[in-house]
Structures are given as structure tokens and as C-alpha cells.
Design a protein around this motif. Structure first.
Motif, PDB file in Angstrom:
ATOM      1  N   SER A  47       0.831  -1.211   0.000  1.00 51.57           N
ATOM      2  CA  SER A  47       0.000   0.000   0.000  1.00 51.57           C
ATOM      3  C   SER A  47       0.863   1.258   0.000  1.00 51.57           C
ATOM      4  O   SER A  47       0.511   2.260  -0.628  1.00 51.57           O
ATOM      5  CB  SER A  47      -0.956  -0.002   1.192  1.00 51.57           C
ATOM      6  N   ALA A  51       0.872   4.087  -2.971  1.00 48.68           N
ATOM      7  CA  ALA A  51       0.637   5.500  -2.647  1.00 48.68           C
ATOM      8  C   ALA A  51       1.762   6.368  -3.205  1.00 48.68           C
ATOM      9  O   ALA A  51       1.507   7.452  -3.745  1.00 48.68           O
ATOM     10  CB  ALA A  51       0.504   5.684  -1.144  1.00 48.68           C
ATOM     11  N   GLU A  54       1.433   7.003  -6.862  1.00 50.78           N
ATOM     12  CA  GLU A  54       0.331   7.909  -7.210  1.00 50.78           C
ATOM     13  C   GLU A  54       0.344   9.176  -6.354  1.00 50.78           C
ATOM     14  O   GLU A  54      -0.684   9.826  -6.198  1.00 50.78           O
ATOM     15  CB  GLU A  54      -1.006   7.173  -7.022  1.00 50.78           C
ATOM     16  N   LYS A  57      -1.561  12.286  -7.184  1.00 47.04           N
ATOM     17  CA  LYS A  57      -3.026  12.202  -7.121  1.00 47.04           C
ATOM     18  C   LYS A  57      -3.544  12.105  -5.686  1.00 47.04           C
ATOM     19  O   LYS A  57      -4.682  12.483  -5.429  1.00 47.04           O
ATOM     20  CB  LYS A  57      -3.521  10.979  -7.903  1.00 47.04           C
ATOM     21  N   VAL A  58      -2.733  11.558  -4.775  1.00 49.40           N
ATOM     22  CA  VAL A  58      -3.239  11.262  -3.430  1.00 49.40           C
ATOM     23  C   VAL A  58      -2.536  12.050  -2.324  1.00 49.40           C
ATOM     24  O   VAL A  58      -2.781  11.797  -1.146  1.00 49.40           O
ATOM     25  CB  VAL A  58      -3.160   9.751  -3.112  1.00 49.40           C
ATOM     26  N   SER A  59      -1.694  12.985  -2.665  1.00 43.04           N
ATOM     27  CA  SER A  59      -0.949  13.740  -1.662  1.00 43.04           C
ATOM     28  C   SER A  59      -1.901  14.338  -0.617  1.00 43.04           C
ATOM     29  O   SER A  59      -2.877  15.002  -0.966  1.00 43.04           O
ATOM     30  CB  SER A  59      -0.141  14.845  -2.330  1.00 43.04           C
ATOM     31  N   GLY A  60      -1.634  14.065   0.636  1.00 43.43           N
ATOM     32  CA  GLY A  60      -2.444  14.578   1.732  1.00 43.43           C
ATOM     33  C   GLY A  60      -3.642  13.721   2.083  1.00 43.43           C
ATOM     34  O   GLY A  60      -4.326  13.981   3.064  1.00 43.43           O
ATOM     35  N   GLU A  61      -3.926  12.698   1.307  1.00 46.55           N
ATOM     36  CA  GLU A  61      -5.056  11.808   1.573  1.00 46.55           C
ATOM     37  C   GLU A  61      -4.677  10.804   2.661  1.00 46.55           C
ATOM     38  O   GLU A  61      -3.504  10.493   2.871  1.00 46.55           O
ATOM     39  CB  GLU A  61      -5.436  11.037   0.299  1.00 46.55           C
ATOM     40  N   ALA A  62      -5.678  10.276   3.337  1.00 48.76           N
ATOM     41  CA  ALA A  62      -5.483   9.212   4.330  1.00 48.76           C
ATOM     42  C   ALA A  62      -6.247   7.979   3.854  1.00 48.76           C
ATOM     43  O   ALA A  62      -7.364   8.088   3.338  1.00 48.76           O
ATOM     44  CB  ALA A  62      -5.997   9.659   5.688  1.00 48.76           C
ATOM     45  N   PHE A  63      -5.643   6.812   4.021  1.00 47.74           N
ATOM     46  CA  PHE A  63      -6.257   5.564   3.582  1.00 47.74           C
ATOM     47  C   PHE A  63      -6.163   4.520   4.688  1.00 47.74           C
ATOM     48  O   PHE A  63      -5.143   4.413   5.362  1.00 47.74           O
ATOM     49  CB  PHE A  63      -5.551   5.026   2.323  1.00 47.74           C
ATOM     50  N   ASN A  64      -7.214   3.754   4.840  1.00 49.94           N
ATOM     51  CA  ASN A  64      -7.210   2.626   5.759  1.00 49.94           C
ATOM     52  C   ASN A  64      -6.833   1.392   4.946  1.00 49.94           C
ATOM     53  O   ASN A  64      -7.545   1.033   4.010  1.00 49.94           O
ATOM     54  CB  ASN A  64      -8.593   2.444   6.396  1.00 49.94           C
TER      55      ASN A  64
END
Length: 98
Positions: A47, A51, A54, A57-64
Motif C-alpha cells: 500500500s 501510494a 500515485e 493524485k493522493v498527496s495529503g489523503e489518508a487511507f485505511n
């Protein structure tokens, strides 16, 4: 000494440990034992790599990266019994201080 629950369960299944210590049976869960969302370390590493690939595209996002469904200690022990075909002794005790 190993402290992670799954290796300890397998050690008890093989006879290397006399039993698995289960700390706490009064949690607000169906069987009273602690629930955790287990994930393999390689899945976590994958994971992170995805991240990074990408990041624009996902900078600053949080994912479980868990599966959103936890398993109790007793469910994990029961699953190990089914897989190994062995009865795994368990010793129920008080929870660690919370």
C-alpha cells in the motif's frame, strides 16, 4: 520472546508453549475478547508503494489499509485450530490496565 498473537497461537498449537494467554474477556465484543483488524506486513508495504506511485493524485489523503472487519482473539484461535487440526489451549486472564 515472541509477543505477537498469531505466532504465539501457533507456538501453542505446536506444543512450544503450554497455552495462549488471552488478556481480557470483558471487552464490549460478541465473545468479550479484544478485536483487531489484522493485516500482513507485505500488504502494508504494497500500500505504501502504491501510494508513492500515485503521490501526485493522493498527496495529503489518508487511507485505511485494513479490511474493515476485525477479528477477536478467540476467533483467531478458533481459526488456527481449524487450520492446524489441533486444539489450542488458552488461559483467560484479566485485561492489561486500560
Amino acid at each position: 520472546m515472541e509477543t505477537h498473537i498469531i505466532p504465539r497461537i501457533l507456538d501453542a498449537a505446536s506444543g512450544a508453549l503450554p497455552h495462549v494467554d488471552v488478556f481480557g474477556t470483558d471487552y464490549p465484543t460478541p465473545d468479550g475478547t479484544c478485536v483487531r483488524d489484522y493485516i500482513h506486513v507485505l500488504d502494508i508495504a504494497d500500500s505504501h508503494v502504491r501510494a508513492l506511485e500515485e503521490i501526485a493524485k493522493v498527496s495529503g489523503e489518508a487511507f485505511n489499509v485494513g479490511n474493515s472487519r476485525g477479528f477477536s482473539i478467540l476467533e483467531v484461535i478458533d481459526a488456527a485450530e481449524r487450520v492446524t487440526g489441533r486444539k489450542i489451549p488458552r488461559k483467560l486472564g484479566p485485561p492489561p490496565s486500560r
